[in-house]
Structures are given as structure tokens and as C-alpha cells.
Design an enzyme around this catalytic site. Structure first.
Site, PDB file in Angstrom:
ATOM      1  N   LYS A  59       0.818  -1.218   0.000  1.00 57.82           N
ATOM      2  CA  LYS A  59       0.000   0.000   0.000  1.00 57.82           C
ATOM      3  C   LYS A  59       0.853   1.269   0.000  1.00 57.82           C
ATOM      4  O   LYS A  59       0.438   2.312  -0.476  1.00 57.82           O
ATOM      5  CB  LYS A  59      -0.944   0.009   1.197  1.00 57.82           C
ATOM      6  CG  LYS A  59      -2.033  -1.062   1.150  1.00 57.82           C
ATOM      7  CD  LYS A  59      -3.014  -0.823   0.021  1.00 57.82           C
ATOM      8  CE  LYS A  59      -4.146  -1.846   0.022  1.00 57.82           C
ATOM      9  NZ  LYS A  59      -4.967  -1.755  -1.214  1.00 57.82           N
ATOM     10  N   GLU A  99      -9.843   5.893   2.832  1.00 57.08           N
ATOM     11  CA  GLU A  99     -10.643   4.817   3.394  1.00 57.08           C
ATOM     12  C   GLU A  99      -9.679   3.687   3.717  1.00 57.08           C
ATOM     13  O   GLU A  99      -8.606   3.597   3.131  1.00 57.08           O
ATOM     14  CB  GLU A  99     -11.692   4.343   2.380  1.00 57.08           C
ATOM     15  CG  GLU A  99     -11.198   3.303   1.352  1.00 57.08           C
ATOM     16  CD  GLU A  99     -10.147   3.843   0.384  1.00 57.08           C
ATOM     17  OE1 GLU A  99     -10.060   5.065   0.207  1.00 57.08           O
ATOM     18  OE2 GLU A  99      -9.393   3.018  -0.191  1.00 57.08           O
ATOM     19  N   SER A 112       1.827  -9.585  -0.502  1.00 59.76           N
ATOM     20  CA  SER A 112       1.505  -8.161  -0.487  1.00 59.76           C
ATOM     21  C   SER A 112       1.654  -7.487   0.874  1.00 59.76           C
ATOM     22  O   SER A 112       1.827  -6.278   0.945  1.00 59.76           O
ATOM     23  CB  SER A 112       0.084  -7.960  -1.009  1.00 59.76           C
ATOM     24  OG  SER A 112      -0.822  -8.758  -0.268  1.00 59.76           O
TER      25      SER A 112
END
Lengths: 415, 277
Positions: A101, A123, A394
Site C-alpha cells: 500500500k 478509506e 503483499s
């Protein structure tokens, strides 16, 4: 080795078109109030994408702050168990803040700063995107508010505390299913209300144009590094790429530079929840049909009347009824295939990786790991089990400790 | 309704006729928004009738949706109440059919795009028009995304209402206004729907842009919460849309719903008086 071939890689994908469409998917289904902001953002993005100083600054932070490039690790012990001798893990879990991210959060935060914005909103589902945005905001001196569903706040509590320690405001969302979908609604409403000095950092390849493209571009550094790393280690390109899919940003980041390389198989693993038969899953691409949510036309889990379905996954980051429009296009054009792993399979994969490689994966990434079993069987029957598989790890699993404890916890690992 | 066409090829429409009448009498339009199926289907029918009795010119009926991202908490909750009652698109059509038995007032539906998209846009336009809907307000279908569907809407005389906001630049406004029909929904403040105390000054600016480009009437919405705000807004517009203030009244009297029609009638009457005085 820091790779700066962004420009070349971007040219590999012909989408989106000028209206923000990927084939029939995408677009800009938002209130008129947001249209000028999206146009401003698109223009700024196009400008800074070709701005050398901006790119150099981003590159600097990616290398010296985030810690890129991330390793491509050959998981020999896990590969042995699975019968996949050339299994590689792309270690996005080793990024600063613990997931992929950060690539996008930093890119968008820097863009916002160059646009003169003073505040970021975001969000978050699992909290990984929220933490990444809170971090980038602190780094660049911007204010930050993160919207998070109440349900997610309780199952990902450590990330709530991390965001607060990073001096971000975490605003609980009580509406609807109290998860990622509703946090996104609330962030969009906030943006509509306070457009002028605020940039909305969407965390996945979802939302109205230009978000799906921008997030894909910022994440495509994953695939670019993989391309170079596999070439260096194996002298060629990988045969299989595997990643989990919620909105789909880590998968698209891995896939994007390979979309034009038709011999590379792209496999996205959705959240199968308690099984695809009922409605306790989040497999939008396999069980949904085209519909509009959060500003884009894409595959969507919904009822007959077009009401968005409530979905389930053990993993907060995959617990989302929609998916990025480019994935819908990759599915429709049969360029990628989409499969699923259940909650239970993901948990088993978590423990397998922990035991074999000493890595605690995020529950999201564990879904991708779970699919290695069927993939290995398929490769074996095709006589291809010696070929290169790259799985995008991830994120790291520290945030999931409380969920893991509720599901058998430590005892389970020794079973 | 006669099926003859005017010079733009759009069939005559109750909206256009109503605005024509209002203009003849120098009166301002009062549009009332209520959520279909809130607090229950039969009460919502009574509330729509009460609104007309109170002096509403135009009814705007909300189609409940799971993810109303342009709406503030008041209308979000109304949408949730209606969904909890299993209100369907068929139920919304039922409300229109019932109203049409006695009333000729223009009716528009406010729906997010996905329910219409799933129904099939062309079928939806035709079916809605057939039962007496005159226009559609679709908050998440901006000009660009609306374009492919305009021909199908115009073919059956369904008007797709356009929005103007304080942030719409002049160039974009002209593009939108060239296509506009029925009325223009002028968002008076940036933000989602909801009751507000202050009416933004930007209304004056928006109105000037609209007046230069089109004769299509302008209605001010989002944040008209009191009769005095309605009076303020009507200086620059052909009328107002009142929504959240009435929906809030519904929420406040969920336990005494038999008294609601009278309350809504009175509240609408208050807005009517403000516009007429």
C-alpha cells in the site's frame, strides 16, 4: 537496484481510453460536484507523471524511505512441500509500514503536496492503506483523516492504534456493513464536502477515473522489479504470476508490466469466504455481474435490484463487493483468470508459510498462497512444475494476530 | 398527455407544462423530495399526497439504494428504512401509479444509477414514462456518462435532469446546459444532501451562468432547510427542492406515523407560503 522504467512499462497497457474506460468497464459515475476535482486530479497526474523532478523525488523516497526494491525471495522449503521448485515470493511485506500500500500512498501523497493540498483523506479496510497514508502524511507534513468501518476497527485494532500514533484522525464509520465499502462511501462524502484543500487517496485500483489508472501506475513498480529480478535470476520471464484480489491493487501492480507478454499466466485469487455457493464470500469477478459502485462500472456482487450485496471474508482487506475495472476487463478479455480461496484455506496457507519459511503473511496474501496447491497440481499435470511462479506477498501478518487467535491461534500451528 | 413533439423533438412533458403555467402566474416552483417506502409504503403514499395538498408543484420520489454516496445522514437513514421494508422498484412504480389516479403534478424519480442499470436503462425509461414519471434525477450519472443514454430517454420523452454545482466551471456549465431539459438541479453548497443553516452565496453566480446559457428553469436544492432559505434562494431561481428537512420530520415521528401526513402537509404549506409571499 532501483528501477526507473516507469514510462516504458506504462506504454505497455493501452488502457484506459480517454474517458477512463477499460473496454466496457471503468468511467466516472460520481456526483457532478466531484467532476471538477477529478479533472483537476487527472491533469495534475498527467503533468507530474512526466515531470522529472517529481519522479526523482518519488524515486528517492521509494528507495531510501520505503526500502525498495523489495527482495524476490526463492521460497525453497515451501516450494518443496508444494512441488514447485522455482517458487518466488515478491516481498512487498518488507516495505516500510508492511505492505504494498505504501507505493501508492506515497505517490498520491506526493502528488497532493505538489498540487498544493494540505490534507489527505483515505478509506481503509485492513488498515494497511490507512497506515500507509497516515505515514506519508506525517512524512510530507500533511493533515490526515482515515475512514474505517467499525467492524474493521475491531478486527484490525493494531492498525487503528498505529494510525493514531502517526497523528492521523481515525473516523469510525457506522453505516451499512461497517466495512471497507462503507468507509469508501464516507470518504467520498467527506471529499465532496471539503474538496478544495483535500486530496482523497483511494487505496486500490477502484473508484472513478483517473484513480484506477493512477493507483495501477504507482503499484506497477512491483511488476517492473519482478521483471528485472526474474531476468537476472532465471534469465527469462516468469510463467505464472499469482496475487490476491480485493480491489486488486497489488495484483495489478504485479500484472501490469506483463499484460502484453501473453505467455505469462496472470492469476488473481479472490476471497472465497465460507464458499462460493452462498453469499458469504467476496468473489466479485466470479460471482458478480457488471454494476456501478464507488464511481466505476465493474464486476459487482449485488442482488437482482442492483442493491450492493453484503459480503464476507476473514480478511478485512478483501471484504469488498466490488473490484477494479481493469480486472473486469482482464477477465472479460480472458487475459487473466480469477479463482478463489476460502477462509479456511487461507488460514492453512498462513500456517504453512509461517512454519516453512518463517514469514507471517497478511491474511490477504494468504489467499494467494492458498491457491498454490491447485496451481501446483495443474502445473504438474501439464508437465510444467519446474517453471517460474511469482507470488506477490503483499503484506505482513502482524495486524491479523487477533483474528488468528480467534481461529485456533497458536495451537493450530502445531497440529 | 398528448404525444405531440415540440421543436426539439422531445415529447410534451408535465414538467415543462408546469413551469410554463408557473411562469404565466409569476409563481415559484416547490419541489418536494421524499423517500419512497419511508417509513412504509402506504404511509409514504399518504405523505406524497399530503405534499401536493400542502402546495408542492413537483414530487421527487427517492428510490432506496444501499450506497447513496451523494446523500447525508438524514436521507441515508431514510434509504435504510425503506430498504428494511423491502421496498422495490416495483413498489416505487406503484406509488406513481396510485398518485396518477388523482394527480397530474409532475413526478420525477431520484435513483442512483445501478438500480436503473440493472433494470435495463431503456426498459426503465419506457416503463417509468408509461406509468407517469416525467424525469429522472440520477446523482451519480454526470454529463459524460449520461450522454450514451440520452437518445433512449428522449425517444420515450423521459427527461434526464442535469446538475450544476458551485464548482462547475463556466466551460463545463455551457456543455451541460446545452443538453439540459426539464429543470436544472442547482446544488447550492458543496457537500452532500442535508439540512444546513447557511445558504451559500454562490447561488447567485450559478444562476447568472445558467441564465446566460438556457431558458430551462433552475431549482435550488441540497440544503434548503427552512422557508426563509427558500425565500432567499428564489431570488435567483425558478424554485426550490426541499428534501432533508421533510425526511427529518419523518424520522422524528416514526412512532406516530398516523400523524405524519398532517405534519408534512403543514411543513410543505410553510414552504409554499414563503415562496408565494
Amino acid at each position: 537496484m532501483v528501477l526507473s522504467k516507469e514510462k516504458k512499462a506504462l506504454d505497455l497497457s493501452p488502457f484506459p481510453d480517454g474517458s477512463g474506460y477499460y473496454g466496457m468497464f471503468g468511467g466516472r459515475f460520481v456526483p457532478e460536484t466531484l467532476m471538477p476535482a477529478l479533472e483537476e486530479l487527472e491533469q495534475a497526474y498527467m503533468h507530474f507523471q512526466n515531470d522529472q523532478a517529481f519522479q526523482a523525488e518519488l524515486q528517492f523516497y521509494l528507495e531510501h524511505y520505503v526500502g525498495r526494491p523489495t527482495p524476490l525471495y526463492q521460497a525453497a522449503r515451501l516450494g518443496e512441500v508444494l512441488g514447485l521448485p522455482r517458487l518466488y515470493l515478491k516481498r512487498e511485506d518488507l516495505n516500510h509500514t508492511g505492505s504494498h500500500k505504501m507505493n501508492n500512498a506515497l505517490g498520491q501523497a506526493l502528488l497532493a503536496k505538489h498540487m498544493g493540498k494540505q490534507r489527505l483523506i483515505a478509506e481503509t479496510g485492513a488498515g494497511q492503506h490507512g497506515v500507509a497514508v497516515a505515514t506519508a502524511a506525517a512524512l510530507l507534513g500533511l493533515a490526515c483523516t482515515v475512514f474505517m468501518g467499525e467492524e474493521d476497527m475491531s478486527r484490525q485494532e493494531p492498525n487503528v492504534l498505529r494510525m493514531q500514533l502517526l497523528q492521523a484522525e481515525v473516523r469510525p464509520v457506522h453505516s451499512g456493513s461497517k466495512t471497507l465499502k462503507d468507509a469508501t462511501n464516507e470518504a467520498l462524502r467527506e471529499w465532496i464536502a471539503v474538496l478544495e484543500h483535500t486530496h482523497y487517496v483511494i487505496g486500490s485500483v477502484v473508484g472513478p477515473h483517473p484513480y484506477p489508472r493512477m493507483v495501477r501506475d504507482f503499484q506497477s513498480i512491483i511488476g517492473q522489479e519482478v521483471s528485472a529480478q526474474v531476468r537476472e535470476r532465471e534469465g527469462g520471464i516468469p510463467s505464472y504470476l499469482v496475487a490476491c484480489i480485493g480491489g486488486g491493487s497489488n495484483a495489478l501492480g504485479l500484472f501490469a508490466p506483463f499484460v502484453q507478454e501473453k505467455e505469462v499466466q496472470l492469476i488473481g485469487v479472490e476471497a472465497g469466504g465460507r464458499g462460493l455457493e452462498g453469499n458469504q464470500h467476496a468473489a466479485s469477478l466470479q460471482r458478480g455481474r457488471p454494476g456501478v459502485l464507488h464511481g466505476a462500472l465493474s464486476y459487482l456482487l449485488q442482488d437482482q435490484e442492483g442493491q450492493v450485496a453484503s459480503v464476507h471474508s476473514i480478511s478485512a482487506g478483501l471484504d469488498y463487493p466490488g473490484v477494479g475495472p481493469e480486472h473486469s476487463h482482464l477477465k472479460m478479455s480472458k487475459r487473466a483468470r480469477y479463482v478463489s480461496a476460502t477462509d479456511t484455506e487461507a488460514l492453512e496457507a498462513f500456517h504453512l508459510l509461517a512454519g516453512k519459511e518463517g514469514i507471517l503473511p497478511a491474511l490477504e496474501s494468504a489467499h494467494a498462497l492458498a491457491y498454490l496447491h491447485p496451481l501446483a497440481a495443474e502445473m504438474k499435470s501439464a508437465g510444467r512444475q519446474g517453471e517460474v511462479v511469482v507470488l506477490n506477498l503483499s503484506g505482513r501478518g502482524d495486524k491479523d494476530l487477533s483474528v488468528l487467535m480467534q481461529h485456533g491461534g497458536v495451537g493450530r500451528a502445531s497440529e | 398527455m398528448p404525444a405531440s413533439k415540440n421543436e426539439r423533438g422531445i415529447m410534451h412533458n408535465r414538467l415543462e407544462e408546469r413551469f410554463y403555467q408557473l411562469q404565466l402566474h409569476g409563481a415559484k416552483a416547490l419541489a418536494v423530495f421524499l423517500m419512497g417506502g419511508d417509513p412504509d409504503l402506504e404511509t409514504s403514499l399518504k405523505l406524497l399526497r399530503a405534499s401536493l395538498e400542502g402546495g408542492a408543484d413537483i414530487l421527487e420520489i427517492g428510490v432506496p439504494f444501499s450506497d447513496p454516496l451523494a446523500d447525508g445522514p438524514v436521507i441515508q437513514k431514510a434509504s435504510q428504512r425503506a430498504r428494511a421494508n423491502q421496498t422495490t422498484i416495483e413498489d416505487i412504480f406503484y406509488l406513481v401509479r396510485e398518485l396518477r389516479k388523482e394527480h397530474d403534478a409532475p413526478v420525477v424519480l431520484l435513483s442512483y444509477w445501478n438500480p436503473i442499470y440493472q433494470y435495463g436503462p431503456e426498459q426503465f425509461f419506457q416503463q417509468a414514462k408509461k406509468i407517469g414519471v416525467d424525469g429522472l434525477v440520477i446523482p451519480d450519472l454526470p454529463y459524460e456518462e449520461k450522454r450514451p443514454f440520452r437518445p433512449a430517454a428522449e425517444a420515450c420523452g423521459m427527461i434526464l435532469i442535469d446538475f450544476m454545482t458551485p464548482l462547475t466551471g463556466e466551460e463545463r456549465a455551457h456543455k451541460i446546459l446545452q443538453q439540459a431539459a426539464g429543470f436544472i438541479y442547482c446544488v447550492t453548497v458543496s457537500g452532500v444532501t442535508g439540512v444546513r443553516d447557511q445558504l451559500a452565496e454562490t447561488l447567485e453566480k450559478s444562476a447568472a451562468i445558467v441564465r446566460n446559457a438556457t431558458r430551462v428553469p433552475l431549482l435550488a436544492g441540497f440544503g434548503i432547510s427552512s422557508p426563509s432559505q427558500a425565500r432567499q434562494a428564489m431570488q435567483w431561481t425558478e424554485g426550490v427542492i426541499v428534501g432533508s428537512a421533510l425526511v427529518q420530520e419523518v424520522e422524528n415521528h416514526l412512532e406516530k406515523r398516523e400523524a405524519l401526513p398532517e405534519r408534512i402537509r403543514e411543513q410543505v404549506r410553510g414552504f409554499r407560503r414563503a415562496l408565494d409571499s
